[in-house]
Design a protein around this motif. Structure first.
Motif, mmCIF file in Angstrom:
data_model
loop_
_atom_site.group_PDB
_atom_site.id
_atom_site.type_symbol
_atom_site.label_atom_id
_atom_site.label_comp_id
_atom_site.label_asym_id
_atom_site.label_seq_id
_atom_site.Cartn_x
_atom_site.Cartn_y
_atom_site.Cartn_z
ATOM 1 N N ASP A 71 -0.984 -6.526 -9.128
ATOM 2 C CA ASP A 71 -1.723 -5.282 -8.920
ATOM 3 C C ASP A 71 -1.321 -4.195 -9.909
ATOM 4 O O ASP A 71 -1.525 -3.010 -9.662
ATOM 5 N N LYS A 93 -6.588 -8.834 2.301
ATOM 6 C CA LYS A 93 -6.682 -8.735 0.847
ATOM 7 C C LYS A 93 -7.816 -9.650 0.403
ATOM 8 O O LYS A 93 -8.338 -10.446 1.198
ATOM 9 N N ARG A 151 -5.687 -9.047 -4.522
ATOM 10 C CA ARG A 151 -6.300 -7.739 -4.751
ATOM 11 C C ARG A 151 -6.396 -6.980 -3.419
ATOM 12 O O ARG A 151 -6.640 -7.580 -2.385
ATOM 13 N N ARG A 198 -8.230 -2.077 -5.618
ATOM 14 C CA ARG A 198 -9.010 -2.819 -6.622
ATOM 15 C C ARG A 198 -10.503 -2.785 -6.307
ATOM 16 O O ARG A 198 -11.294 -3.470 -6.958
#
Length: 408
Positions: A134, A226, A235, A239
Motif C-alpha cells: 500500500d 480488503k 488494497r 486505494r
C-alpha cells in the motif's frame, strides 16, 4: 545358383584397423576432458564493478549494467555455461539467500554480461511493492545486492552453482507504470469471507460491461474488507477513488493504520467495483448496495426483474444458504444477484454440474446449454452441465461464501 566368394585377406585387414582404433582410444583416454561436479559447492567469483562505489546506477535510464565473473570449476575445462542474475534490495540477502529476491528473465552465456538494466529496475520495484503493497515506490538512491546462478548450458540445471554476492551501493530504480488494462475480475477478502483473511472471493465482471465487477458478501457489525486485482493484492479504503453507500452500511476507513473498509452496520451487501483507465493507471470506485438475490424465468412463470415475489430469503450470516421461493413449474434455473441498475441477466449465475456457482460470462440466446455450446468463446467442453432443470415445488439453495448450491 551364384556363389558368394569372400576375400579372407580383406577381412583380416578390417579386423586390424578395428583393433588399432580401440587401442588408440584406450591410450588417449587420460587426455580427454572429464566433467567434474565435485567443486560446485565452492561457487565462483562475481566481480564488483571497478567504479561501483562512486557510480550511481540509474536503472530506468541505463541500457545495461556490466558484470563479469570467473567461470565455475567443472574440472578445469571451460564447458558452455549459462548465467542467471539474481537481485535483492534487502541487506539480509548478504548472509541469508533465502530472503526475498528475484531472478531476471534474461540469462547469459559468457562470463562478461551486459545485464538488461530495465529488468533490474523492474525487479527492484516489484520487490519493494511486494513488501509494501500500500506504499508508492520511493525513487531514492539505495543499495542493491546481486549474485549469479550458473548451470551447464543445455541441461536442466546440471552443475548448478552460485557466486558470491556483490553490492551496488548507489542505484536508482524508478516505478514505470505498465500500460493500463482492465482486469477480467477482482477479489475481496475479509474476516467474514471463507477462511478469515485468507479466502479471496472472486468478484466477476458484470457480463458485457467492461470495468464493472460485482459480488455479494455478509459483513457483521464493525466487519472489515480488503480488495485486490489479484489474490494477495491487499488494497484498502485508500486505494478507492470514491465510495458510495446505497445500503446505509455506514462505511469508513479503519483507524488501525491498515486502511480496511469498515462496515458499521451488519448485513448482506452487493459490492459493485467500477474501474476507469486514467493515463497509465486504473482508478476504482465502489458502490455498496443491499444484498439481494432473485430467481426468474419459465420455472417461476414470471420474467419480472427484481419482482418481490421472486426474492430469495437471506441467511442470518455467511454460514447459511439463500433459499428461493418454490418453483411453480418445470423449467431451467435462472437466478441472479441484483446489483444496482444492471439488468438481471448481466449478473446471472447457474450451478455448474448442479453444485458449483458459475457466473455468466457468455451469451445465452435461449438456454445455458445452448449458450455454452454455441456462444461461448471458446465453446465449453461440457455445455449441458451449465443448464439446471427445476421441477415444480423445488427450491434453490445457494451459499455465496462457499460458492456452492443445490436444487431440492
Amino acid at each position: 545358383m551364384k556363389k558368394k566368394i569372400f576375400n579372407i585377406g580383406w577381412l583380416f585387414a578390417i579386423a586390424a584397423i578395428a583393433s588399432f582404433g580401440f587401442t588408440s582410444c584406450d591410450e588417449d583416454r587420460d587426455s580427454n576432458p572429464t566433467l567434474d561436479l565435485s567443486h560446485v559447492a565452492e561457487g565462483f567469483v562475481l566481480n564488483t564493478p571497478a567504479n561501483a562505489a562512486n557510480n550511481t546506477y540509474d536503472l530506468a535510464s541505463a541500457e545495461t549494467v556490466a558484470l563479469t565473473c570467473s567461470q565455475p570449476n567443472y574440472g578445469g575445462v571451460p564447458y558452455a555455461t549459462r548465467y542467471y542474475v539474481q537481485v535483492s534490495d534487502n541487506p539480509a540477502f548478504l548472509n541469508d539467500t533465502t530472503v526475498d529476491h528475484k531472478e531476471l528473465p534474461t540469462s547469459y552465456t559468457t562470463a562478461k554480461m551486459a545485464v538488461d538494466a530495465s529488468e533490474l529496475n523492474n525487479a527492484v520495484v516489484e520487490l519493494f511493492q511486494k513488501a509494501n503493497p500500500d506504499t508508492d515506490y520511493p525513487n531514492n538512491v539505495k543499495p542493491i545486492y546481486i549474485r549469479l546462478r550458473a548451470a551447464l548450458d543445455g541441461t536442466s540445471g546440471m552443475g548448478q552453482t552460485y557466486s558470491n554476492i556483490i553490492t551496488l551501493p548507489k542505484t536508482l530504480a524508478t516505478y514505470v507504470a505498465p500500460a493500463a488494462e482492465l482486469p477480467t475480475q477482482l477479489y475481496v477478502v475479509g474476516a467474514s469471507i471463507g477462511t478469515a483473511w485468507t479466502t479471496w472471493q472472486v468478484a466477476p465482471q458484470v457480463y458485457g460491461v467492461s470495468g464493472n465487477y460485482y459480488t455479494i458478501v455478509y459483513v457483521p457489525a464493525g466487519g472489515q474488507l480488503k480488495w485486490g486485482t489479484f489474490e494477495n493484492d491487499w488494497r484498502g479504503y485508500n486505494r478507492l477513488r470514491t465510495i458510495k453507500d446505497e445500503a446505509q452500511a455506514e462505511i469508513s476507513e479503519s483507524t488501525d493504520g491498515n486502511s480496511n473498509i469498515t462496515f458499521k452496520n451488519a448485513g448482506w451487501y452487493s459490492l459493485l467495483f467500477t474501474g476507469e483507465i486514467i493515463g497509465k493507471s486504473v482508478q476504482y470506485d465502489l458502490t455498496v448496495y443491499p444484498g439481494k438475490v432473485y430467481v426468474i424465468g419459465n420455472a417461476c412463470d414470471n420474467w419480472g426483474d427484481a419482482d418481490a415475489s421472486l426474492a430469495c430469503t437471506a441467511p442470518a450470516d455467511q454460514t447459511g444458504q439463500w433459499v428461493s421461493p418454490a418453483f411453480k413449474q418445470a423449467g431451467e434455473l435462472r437466478a441472479y444477484i441484483k446489483v444496482g441498475t444492471h439488468q438481471w441477466w448481466r449478473t446471472e449465475f447457474t450451478l455448474y454440474k448442479g453444485t458449483t456457482v458459475y457466473y455468466r460470462d457468455f451469451d445465452i440466446p435461449d438456454s445455458w446449454s445452448q449458450g455454452a455450446r454455441e456462444k461461448a468463446v471458446p465453446a465449453k467442453p461440457d455445455p449441458d452441465n451449465y443448464s439446471i432443470q427445476c421441477s415444480a415445488g423445488q427450491r434453490l439453495y445457494v451459499s455465496f461464501d462457499t460458492g456452492t448450491g443445490e436444487m431440492k
